[in-house]
Design a protein around this motif. Structure first.
Motif, PDB file in Angstrom:
ATOM      1  N   LEU A 118      13.857  44.434  20.022  1.00 47.54           N
ATOM      2  CA  LEU A 118      13.334  45.785  20.211  1.00 47.54           C
ATOM      3  C   LEU A 118      13.269  46.565  18.905  1.00 47.54           C
ATOM      4  O   LEU A 118      12.943  47.758  18.921  1.00 47.54           O
ATOM      5  N   ASP A 119      13.581  45.897  17.785  1.00 45.41           N
ATOM      6  CA  ASP A 119      13.533  46.518  16.464  1.00 45.41           C
ATOM      7  C   ASP A 119      14.432  47.750  16.393  1.00 45.41           C
ATOM      8  O   ASP A 119      14.044  48.810  15.875  1.00 45.41           O
ATOM      9  N   LEU A 120      15.657  47.608  16.903  1.00 43.24           N
ATOM     10  CA  LEU A 120      16.639  48.685  16.877  1.00 43.24           C
ATOM     11  C   LEU A 120      17.661  48.410  15.783  1.00 43.24           C
ATOM     12  O   LEU A 120      18.016  47.255  15.528  1.00 43.24           O
ATOM     13  N   ARG A 121      18.170  49.445  15.173  1.00 51.17           N
ATOM     14  CA  ARG A 121      19.187  49.326  14.132  1.00 51.17           C
ATOM     15  C   ARG A 121      20.569  49.406  14.783  1.00 51.17           C
ATOM     16  O   ARG A 121      20.925  50.407  15.399  1.00 51.17           O
ATOM     17  N   ILE A 122      21.345  48.345  14.636  1.00 50.46           N
ATOM     18  CA  ILE A 122      22.664  48.266  15.271  1.00 50.46           C
ATOM     19  C   ILE A 122      23.697  49.021  14.445  1.00 50.46           C
ATOM     20  O   ILE A 122      23.781  48.858  13.230  1.00 50.46           O
ATOM     21  N   ARG A 157       7.668  50.287  24.515  1.00 50.34           N
ATOM     22  CA  ARG A 157       8.168  49.376  23.470  1.00 50.34           C
ATOM     23  C   ARG A 157       8.868  48.182  24.123  1.00 50.34           C
ATOM     24  O   ARG A 157       8.629  47.029  23.756  1.00 50.34           O
ATOM     25  N   CYS A 158       9.743  48.453  25.077  1.00 50.94           N
ATOM     26  CA  CYS A 158      10.468  47.376  25.750  1.00 50.94           C
ATOM     27  C   CYS A 158       9.505  46.443  26.488  1.00 50.94           C
ATOM     28  O   CYS A 158       9.659  45.220  26.447  1.00 50.94           O
ATOM     29  N   ALA A 159       8.507  47.026  27.148  1.00 48.79           N
ATOM     30  CA  ALA A 159       7.551  46.215  27.891  1.00 48.79           C
ATOM     31  C   ALA A 159       6.715  45.336  26.965  1.00 48.79           C
ATOM     32  O   ALA A 159       6.369  44.206  27.306  1.00 48.79           O
ATOM     33  N   ALA A 160       6.406  45.853  25.778  1.00 47.56           N
ATOM     34  CA  ALA A 160       5.551  45.118  24.844  1.00 47.56           C
ATOM     35  C   ALA A 160       6.313  44.056  24.066  1.00 47.56           C
ATOM     36  O   ALA A 160       5.756  43.005  23.730  1.00 47.56           O
ATOM     37  N   TRP A 161       7.594  44.291  23.774  1.00 45.55           N
ATOM     38  CA  TRP A 161       8.313  43.428  22.842  1.00 45.55           C
ATOM     39  C   TRP A 161       9.276  42.459  23.507  1.00 45.55           C
ATOM     40  O   TRP A 161       9.717  41.504  22.867  1.00 45.55           O
ATOM     41  N   LEU A 162       9.603  42.668  24.772  1.00 41.13           N
ATOM     42  CA  LEU A 162      10.401  41.679  25.487  1.00 41.13           C
ATOM     43  C   LEU A 162       9.463  40.680  26.169  1.00 41.13           C
ATOM     44  O   LEU A 162       8.310  40.997  26.445  1.00 41.13           O
ATOM     45  N   PRO A 163       9.943  39.464  26.443  1.00 46.95           N
ATOM     46  CA  PRO A 163       9.078  38.486  27.109  1.00 46.95           C
ATOM     47  C   PRO A 163       8.555  39.020  28.436  1.00 46.95           C
ATOM     48  O   PRO A 163       9.292  39.683  29.177  1.00 46.95           O
ATOM     49  N   GLN A 167       8.714  41.365  36.954  1.00 42.80           N
ATOM     50  CA  GLN A 167       9.321  42.684  37.150  1.00 42.80           C
ATOM     51  C   GLN A 167       8.801  43.701  36.151  1.00 42.80           C
ATOM     52  O   GLN A 167       8.550  44.854  36.500  1.00 42.80           O
ATOM     53  N   GLY A 168       8.643  43.294  34.902  1.00 45.11           N
ATOM     54  CA  GLY A 168       8.319  44.258  33.867  1.00 45.11           C
ATOM     55  C   GLY A 168       9.519  45.145  33.562  1.00 45.11           C
ATOM     56  O   GLY A 168      10.660  44.676  33.549  1.00 45.11           O
ATOM     57  N   PRO A 236      15.784  36.358  24.019  1.00 46.94           N
ATOM     58  CA  PRO A 236      15.796  36.462  22.546  1.00 46.94           C
ATOM     59  C   PRO A 236      16.993  35.756  21.902  1.00 46.94           C
ATOM     60  O   PRO A 236      16.902  35.312  20.747  1.00 46.94           O
ATOM     61  N   TRP A 237      18.095  35.634  22.635  1.00 51.01           N
ATOM     62  CA  TRP A 237      19.260  34.928  22.081  1.00 51.01           C
ATOM     63  C   TRP A 237      18.921  33.476  21.772  1.00 51.01           C
ATOM     64  O   TRP A 237      19.466  32.904  20.812  1.00 51.01           O
ATOM     65  N   CYS A 238      18.045  32.867  22.555  1.00 47.51           N
ATOM     66  CA  CYS A 238      17.698  31.463  22.319  1.00 47.51           C
ATOM     67  C   CYS A 238      17.107  31.282  20.927  1.00 47.51           C
ATOM     68  O   CYS A 238      17.448  30.322  20.216  1.00 47.51           O
ATOM     69  N   GLU A 239      16.236  32.178  20.523  1.00 43.91           N
ATOM     70  CA  GLU A 239      15.656  32.090  19.186  1.00 43.91           C
ATOM     71  C   GLU A 239      16.718  32.317  18.111  1.00 43.91           C
ATOM     72  O   GLU A 239      16.750  31.635  17.092  1.00 43.91           O
ATOM     73  N   GLN A 240      17.583  33.282  18.351  1.00 45.69           N
ATOM     74  CA  GLN A 240      18.659  33.555  17.396  1.00 45.69           C
ATOM     75  C   GLN A 240      19.593  32.361  17.274  1.00 45.69           C
ATOM     76  O   GLN A 240      19.971  31.949  16.166  1.00 45.69           O
ATOM     77  N   ALA A 241      19.972  31.778  18.417  1.00 43.63           N
ATOM     78  CA  ALA A 241      20.888  30.646  18.427  1.00 43.63           C
ATOM     79  C   ALA A 241      20.272  29.430  17.742  1.00 43.63           C
ATOM     80  O   ALA A 241      20.946  28.706  16.992  1.00 43.63           O
TER      81      ALA A 241
END
Length: 285
Positions: A118-122, A157-163, A167-168, A236-241
């Protein structure tokens, strides 16, 4: 080529099984420790579609986030759907390894990947792990946006950037409210409402939100709630892992080939939008 036992040791270093919740079922489900590993497939769910994908890919190891036998079993008979998965894997010399709650609280973990998608700064964990002196591990993440957005814009943003899923994205809150700080937690997160309110964020992104907890949460504070599909918040964790294992492989000269499954294993398949009725007030826009 590395042996399975070597790859599993590397994965356990990333996500130590000792950090999983006591009720969880993590670790290696099946596989020969001495077998060579050349290809690894990452996925959210250990379902038959993923087992078949691994066979077609020629993978030697599947790493999933969700356990196959979370509540235990007394059989792996192939007439059961989980037993059929195990039979498929063993017949094709494919190992299965699970990183679940030990990956949720890792640094980086599932919520880091969600925030990144989601391009958020942690800025830190939502529920810090008291055993981590650096204060980086823990459940969920507190994040900031680079610039404020309305809740309507943030939901888009969430709808566009998450798979994409059937449900959406569902939203509870004033669509014109400004969002600056956000908490995120991959997977089911309605048990964290108290911690989210205490964090003072404007919105909470998670999944599997239920009617009564959401209704009560909305009565207690103006906190906006963004409910994405469970699978979408954890994929998204799968790509990170996979990237983490790639780095380990390169460091050791293993030459592993990692793959991330694009198969949508979210169980919901169709979304039929409600049609506003003139006899019911408050129909969604």
């Amino acid at each position: 080529m590395p042996r399975l036992s070597e790859v599993i040791a590397a994965l356990d270093a990333l996500w130590p099984p000792s950090r999983a919740e006591q009720w969880d079922a993590v670790g290696t489900v099946c596989g020969d420790p001495d077998a060579e590993v050349t290809r690894v497939l990452f996925a959210v769910d250990p379902v038959q579609e993923i087992a078949d994908e691994a066979v077609d890919l020629g993978a030697d190891l599947i790493v999933t986030h969700h356990p196959l036998y979370l509540r235990g079993t007394t059989t792996v008979e192939a007439g059961t759907f989980k037993g059929r998965v195990v039979h498929t894997l063993i017949k094709n010399d494919i190992a299965l390894h699970v990183a679940h709650t030990n990956a949720d609280t890792a640094d980086p973990g599932v919520s880091d990947a969600l925030a990144g998608a989601l391009d958020l700064r942690i800025t830190g964990p939502l529920v810090p792990d008291p055993t981590d002196p650096e204060g980086r591990r823990g459940l969920g993440r507190i994040c900031e946006l680079d610039r404020p957005e309305t809740l309507r814009e943030f939901a888009a943003r969430c709808a566009a950037w998450l798979p994409p899923t059937a449900q959406g994205i569902r939203v509870a809150g004033d669509p014109d409210a400004m969002i600056r700080r956000v908490a995120v937690s991959g997977g089911s997160g309605d048990s964290l409402f108290a911690e989210v309110r205490a964090a003072g964020v404007d919105a909470f992104v998670t999944a599997d939100l239920r009617h009564h907890p959401v209704s009560e949460a909305r009565e207690q504070s103006p906190l906006a709630l963004v409910d994405a599909a469970h699978w979408a918040t954890e994929w998204p964790w799968c790509e990170q892992a996979a990237a983490q294992l790639d780095a380990i492989s390169e460091r050791h000269g293993w030459g592993l080939r990692t793959h991330v499954s694009r198969t949508v294993t979210d169980p919901w398949t169709v979304h039929a939008p409600s049609v506003p009725s003139p006899s019911i007030s408050g129909a969604p826009n």
